[in-house]
Design an enzyme around this catalytic site. Structure first.
Site, PDB file in Angstrom:
ATOM      1  N   TYR A   1      33.173  -4.351   2.673  1.00 51.37           N
ATOM      2  CA  TYR A   1      33.600  -3.670   1.437  1.00 51.37           C
ATOM      3  C   TYR A   1      33.173  -4.499   0.225  1.00 51.37           C
ATOM      4  O   TYR A   1      32.625  -3.956  -0.743  1.00 51.37           O
ATOM      5  CB  TYR A   1      35.113  -3.475   1.464  1.00 51.37           C
ATOM      6  CG  TYR A   1      35.687  -2.844   0.212  1.00 51.37           C
ATOM      7  CD1 TYR A   1      35.619  -1.470  -0.001  1.00 51.37           C
ATOM      8  CD2 TYR A   1      36.315  -3.628  -0.763  1.00 51.37           C
ATOM      9  CE1 TYR A   1      36.152  -0.886  -1.152  1.00 51.37           C
ATOM     10  CE2 TYR A   1      36.847  -3.057  -1.912  1.00 51.37           C
ATOM     11  CZ  TYR A   1      36.769  -1.694  -2.102  1.00 51.37           C
ATOM     12  OH  TYR A   1      37.295  -1.127  -3.247  1.00 51.37           O
TER      13      TYR A   1
ATOM     14  N   SER B   1      34.745  -3.472  -7.733  1.00 51.42           N
ATOM     15  CA  SER B   1      36.043  -4.034  -7.340  1.00 51.42           C
ATOM     16  C   SER B   1      35.981  -5.524  -7.646  1.00 51.42           C
ATOM     17  O   SER B   1      34.903  -6.130  -7.650  1.00 51.42           O
ATOM     18  CB  SER B   1      36.279  -3.836  -5.841  1.00 51.42           C
ATOM     19  OG  SER B   1      37.319  -4.688  -5.394  1.00 51.42           O
TER      20      SER B   1
HETATM   21  P1  NAP Z   1      41.813   6.594  -2.568  1.00 52.27           P
HETATM   22  O1  NAP Z   1      43.192   6.746  -3.109  1.00 52.27           O
HETATM   23  O2  NAP Z   1      41.615   6.295  -1.123  1.00 52.27           O
HETATM   24  O3  NAP Z   1      40.987   7.934  -2.945  1.00 52.27           O
HETATM   25  C1  NAP Z   1      39.644   8.023  -2.552  1.00 52.27           C
HETATM   26  C2  NAP Z   1      39.018   9.226  -3.211  1.00 52.27           C
HETATM   27  O4  NAP Z   1      37.630   9.244  -2.823  1.00 52.27           O
HETATM   28  C3  NAP Z   1      39.618  10.549  -2.727  1.00 52.27           C
HETATM   29  O5  NAP Z   1      39.594  11.466  -3.793  1.00 52.27           O
HETATM   30  C4  NAP Z   1      38.647  10.988  -1.618  1.00 52.27           C
HETATM   31  O6  NAP Z   1      38.577  12.405  -1.465  1.00 52.27           O
HETATM   32  C5  NAP Z   1      37.330  10.483  -2.198  1.00 52.27           C
HETATM   33  N1  NAP Z   1      36.291  10.273  -1.193  1.00 52.27           N
HETATM   34  C6  NAP Z   1      36.301   9.405  -0.130  1.00 52.27           C
HETATM   35  N2  NAP Z   1      35.131   9.484   0.532  1.00 52.27           N
HETATM   36  C7  NAP Z   1      34.389  10.406  -0.111  1.00 52.27           C
HETATM   37  C8  NAP Z   1      33.091  10.938   0.095  1.00 52.27           C
HETATM   38  N3  NAP Z   1      32.318  10.522   1.105  1.00 52.27           N
HETATM   39  N4  NAP Z   1      32.632  11.874  -0.759  1.00 52.27           N
HETATM   40  C9  NAP Z   1      33.393  12.316  -1.800  1.00 52.27           C
HETATM   41  N5  NAP Z   1      34.634  11.855  -2.041  1.00 52.27           N
HETATM   42  C10 NAP Z   1      35.119  10.906  -1.204  1.00 52.27           C
HETATM   43  O7  NAP Z   1      41.011   5.453  -3.337  1.00 52.27           O
HETATM   44  P2  NAP Z   1      41.334   4.710  -4.731  1.00 52.27           P
HETATM   45  O8  NAP Z   1      42.196   3.551  -4.442  1.00 52.27           O
HETATM   46  O9  NAP Z   1      41.721   5.696  -5.773  1.00 52.27           O
HETATM   47  O10 NAP Z   1      39.880   4.121  -5.056  1.00 52.27           O
HETATM   48  C11 NAP Z   1      38.962   4.765  -5.916  1.00 52.27           C
HETATM   49  C12 NAP Z   1      37.785   3.828  -6.151  1.00 52.27           C
HETATM   50  O11 NAP Z   1      38.264   2.603  -6.696  1.00 52.27           O
HETATM   51  C13 NAP Z   1      37.030   3.438  -4.881  1.00 52.27           C
HETATM   52  O12 NAP Z   1      35.656   3.333  -5.150  1.00 52.27           O
HETATM   53  C14 NAP Z   1      37.609   2.079  -4.534  1.00 52.27           C
HETATM   54  O13 NAP Z   1      36.721   1.307  -3.753  1.00 52.27           O
HETATM   55  C15 NAP Z   1      37.811   1.512  -5.919  1.00 52.27           C
HETATM   56  N6  NAP Z   1      38.808   0.430  -5.967  1.00 52.27           N
HETATM   57  C16 NAP Z   1      40.094   0.628  -5.539  1.00 52.27           C
HETATM   58  C17 NAP Z   1      41.012  -0.436  -5.586  1.00 52.27           C
HETATM   59  C18 NAP Z   1      42.440  -0.298  -5.117  1.00 52.27           C
HETATM   60  O14 NAP Z   1      43.130  -1.332  -5.011  1.00 52.27           O
HETATM   61  N7  NAP Z   1      42.951   0.898  -4.837  1.00 52.27           N
HETATM   62  C19 NAP Z   1      40.586  -1.674  -6.083  1.00 52.27           C
HETATM   63  C20 NAP Z   1      39.287  -1.828  -6.507  1.00 52.27           C
HETATM   64  C21 NAP Z   1      38.403  -0.778  -6.452  1.00 52.27           C
HETATM   65  P3  NAP Z   1      39.587  13.227  -0.462  1.00 52.27           P
HETATM   66  O15 NAP Z   1      40.958  13.148  -1.090  1.00 52.27           O
HETATM   67  O16 NAP Z   1      39.029  14.599  -0.483  1.00 52.27           O
HETATM   68  O17 NAP Z   1      39.512  12.533   0.865  1.00 52.27           O
END
Ligand code: NAP
Length: 234
Positions: free
Chosen positions: A142, A129
């Site tokens: 985080y 991130s």
């Molecule tokens: P999200 O919409 O909250 O989705 C999270 C995903 O991770 C879901 O598919 C969830 O599965 C899965 N998950 C959570 N805990 C888990 C575990 N213990 N084991 C297996 N699967 C798990 O998140 P996102 O925004 O797409 O983020 C994806 C990645 O990008 C993350 O690593 C996040 O830190 C990174 N990121 C996001 C942003 C942002 O602004 N959104 C920015 C920078 C980095 P379920 O649906 O089954 O719960």
């Protein structure tokens, strides 16, 4: 056909990444924690299996790899966030963030790497991130987990390069997913104002760069942290 695993691919960036890779010819297995129906819907489109496993639990990850077999590309996307002052964060919440966001990466790599080393080819792309680069107020834990993903990526790239395996990470800015659903319209407007491209990111903005990194054209790219933030941090 080349086989990939995307963790946390039931929704958000992970689901978009699975679809982007599939569009470029990958067969993609879809890991999830709770959202079984959504994961199955993605897997139907990507030709892989929907596989439940908590990435923080090595036994569950091992069982997942027994089901799916070896992969050529591992995308470590599963992650969680937790906002608030550091002094309000419980020890359990701190631990859970590290268990999922960095131990989860380690667990999946432990299972994926032996086959890659045997084949002398493979790729690992992890979700860091921009907060792991620049740090974020009220996101200290985080930010620390994502900083760990960056250092891990650089070190592992050096370790696995001689085996022909590329290891990179991406550092998204603010992306419109469930993870950022707690932000207000004012938060989004402020973040968009601070971004050179004047907007918040979409999951596809990240997914398409991950798919490009996975392409053979990126064959000499390893150990990198690719910012995907529309110019939020330059
Ligand atoms: P999200 O919409 O909250 O989705 C999270 C995903 O991770 C879901 O598919 C969830 O599965 C899965 N998950 C959570 N805990 C888990 C575990 N213990 N084991 C297996 N699967 C798990 O998140 P996102 O925004 O797409 O983020 C994806 C990645 O990008 C993350 O690593 C996040 O830190 C990174 N990121 C996001 C942003 C942002 O602004 N959104 C920015 C920078 C980095 P379920 O649906 O089954 O719960």
């Amino acid at each position: 056909m080349a086989i990939a695993l995307v963790t946390g691919a039931s929704r958000g960036i992970g689901a978009a990444t699975a679809l982007a890779l599939s569009a470029r010819g990958w067969t993609v297995h879809v890991n999830y924690l709770k959202s079984a129906d959504r994961a199955r819907a993605v897997a139907e489109k990507t030709g892989g299996l929907a596989v439940q496993a908590d990435v923080s639990d090595f036994k569950q990850v091992e069982a997942m790899f027994q089901k799916i077999g070896p992969v050529e590309l591992l995308v470590n996307n599963a992650g969680i966030a937790h906002g608030g002052l550091l002094t309000d964060l419980s020890g359990e919440d701190w631990q859970r963030l590290f268990d999922v966001n960095i131990t989860g990466v380690f667990n999946c790599c432990r299972c994926a790497i032996p086959h890659m080393v045997h084949e002398k080819r493979g790729q690992i792309i992890s979700l860091a991130s921009i907060l792991g680069v620049a740090g974020g107020s009220c996101e200290v834990a985080y930010s620390a987990t994502k900083g760990a993903v960056i250092a891990y990526t650089k070190a592992l790239a050096k370790e696995l390069g001689p085996s022909g395996i590329r290891v990179n990470c991406v550092a998204p800015g603010c992306i419109d997913t469930d993870m950022t659903a707690n932000l207000t319209k004012e938060d989004f407007d402020r973040l968009a104002d601070d971004t050179a491209m004047c907007r918040i990111g979409r999951p596809e903005d990240v997914a398409d760069v991950i798919a490009l990194l996975a392409d053979p054209g990126a064959r000499f790219v390893t150990g990198q942290v690719i910012g995907i933030d529309g110019g939020l941090v330059i």
